[in-house]
Design a protein around this motif. Sequence first.
Motif, short mmCIF file in Angstrom:
data_model
loop_
_atom_site.label_atom_id
_atom_site.label_comp_id
_atom_site.label_asym_id
_atom_site.label_seq_id
_atom_site.Cartn_x
_atom_site.Cartn_y
_atom_site.Cartn_z
N ARG A 1 17.96 60.60 73.40
CA ARG A 1 17.64 59.40 72.61
C ARG A 1 18.49 59.35 71.34
O ARG A 1 18.83 58.25 70.88
CB ARG A 1 16.14 59.39 72.27
CG ARG A 1 15.27 59.25 73.51
CD ARG A 1 13.80 59.19 73.18
NE ARG A 1 13.42 57.88 72.66
CZ ARG A 1 12.16 57.49 72.49
NH1 ARG A 1 11.17 58.31 72.82
NH2 ARG A 1 11.88 56.31 72.00
N LYS A 2 18.83 60.50 70.80
CA LYS A 2 19.71 60.52 69.64
C LYS A 2 21.13 60.08 69.99
O LYS A 2 21.86 59.55 69.14
CB LYS A 2 19.73 61.92 69.02
CG LYS A 2 18.41 62.33 68.38
CD LYS A 2 18.47 63.74 67.84
CE LYS A 2 17.14 64.16 67.23
NZ LYS A 2 17.16 65.56 66.72
N LEU A 3 21.51 60.32 71.25
CA LEU A 3 22.85 59.93 71.71
C LEU A 3 22.91 58.47 72.15
O LEU A 3 24.02 57.96 72.41
CB LEU A 3 23.29 60.82 72.88
CG LEU A 3 23.64 62.28 72.55
CD1 LEU A 3 23.93 63.03 73.85
CD2 LEU A 3 24.83 62.35 71.61
N LEU A 4 21.78 57.81 72.25
CA LEU A 4 21.76 56.46 72.81
C LEU A 4 22.64 55.46 72.06
O LEU A 4 23.32 54.65 72.71
CB LEU A 4 20.32 55.93 72.87
CG LEU A 4 19.54 56.32 74.13
CD1 LEU A 4 18.16 55.68 74.12
CD2 LEU A 4 20.29 55.89 75.36
N PRO A 5 22.66 55.46 70.71
CA PRO A 5 23.57 54.51 70.04
C PRO A 5 25.01 54.68 70.48
O PRO A 5 25.72 53.69 70.71
CB PRO A 5 23.39 54.85 68.55
CG PRO A 5 22.01 55.43 68.47
CD PRO A 5 21.82 56.19 69.74
#
Length: 385
Positions: free
Chosen positions: A82-86
């Motif tokens: 989720r932290k990598l989503l952007p």
Amino acid sequence: MSEFTFKTDRTVGPYVKSDFLFIICTLILWGLGLFMLYICTPYTGERLFSNRYYFVNRQIVWSFIGFVGLVFFALIPMNSLRKLLPLIVIGTLFLCIVAMVPGIGSERKGAARWIRIGNFGTIQPSEFAKFAVVLFLANLFSKHAEEDVKTKQDFQYPFVGLLVFVVVIFLQKDFSTGLFVFFVGSLMFFVAGVLMSWFIPLMLLAIPAIVLMITIEPYRLMRVIAFFHPEEYTLSSGYQKLASQRSITSGGIWGNGFGSGLTEVFKIPEVQTDYIFAGWADAMGLFGVTIFFCLLIFFALRGYNISFSAKDSFASYAAFGCVTSIFVQSLLNCAVVCGAVPTTGITLPFFSSGGSSLIVTLSMCGFIINASRMGMDYDGSFYGR
């Protein structure tokens, strides 16, 4: 409908074993895809590249990359993902735009959907958009999963993000993929609990937009016309439909076997991609078609079981989107090949030759495997059973 939501976030215990049956089914489908290319594409490979196994060899290379994606998404912690989503979402959108830049993007038949990577081949960013959109929507929906009352604001940002991707894909003149992404995204809105009083008007507005997109491009309109009157376009827009239907019916119950017996397959343009299912039906007959659909249905049932059992709402929503994307795309491709719907240009997951499609399919399967480890209670049983 407003009361229907996936399971909200709960405290997730230590990871347990992945869903073994789902992994086995994924590997069987991948292996069957290679086998399908092996028996259906020698003639095309010899004719185009003087190499009977050109498409098989290339698919094996792409498979290595695809399994790297599978392992990555199967092992990465959900919070880290989720932290990598952007980066994933913005990067995918950027690649979709770059594909339309002259000199960088690779244009074929008037469509700017590909980016060439040296002599290695091309990638199709709109394929990666299928996965990126699923993760993007799941992340936003999960933030509101615990709320008893959902408002329009909960769905505004997801809907705007979905539209941005769809519009960019449409600008690539990839109408079928854009429409497919919109459809899968709409199903995710449905399971997220959006009120129908908000959503139905938006769906009704989409109908004239779809009609407009079809009519402004002559080749799309010709595909629709040829679908209803294929006998009048046997040498143009209706040729693939008629050729694939002949190939399917020639297979009979047990098929024509491998090799030179597949005379009807040789007559199908792009048999290695969109129409690979016709080659399978010719070679293996009704028996092989039944095996394929049994595997596909088992894959979907196992995948949806994982989705509905996941304790983490992000994993639950995203797994649903991944399973739906692979399952619905497979059904849509088979429907096109059988002549049940107009030609769309949608590939058959696991089977069609193409690196981008295979990488995305295997990566989605990796995520579903990851989600399966979050669907267990501490005693090892599925939650809710």
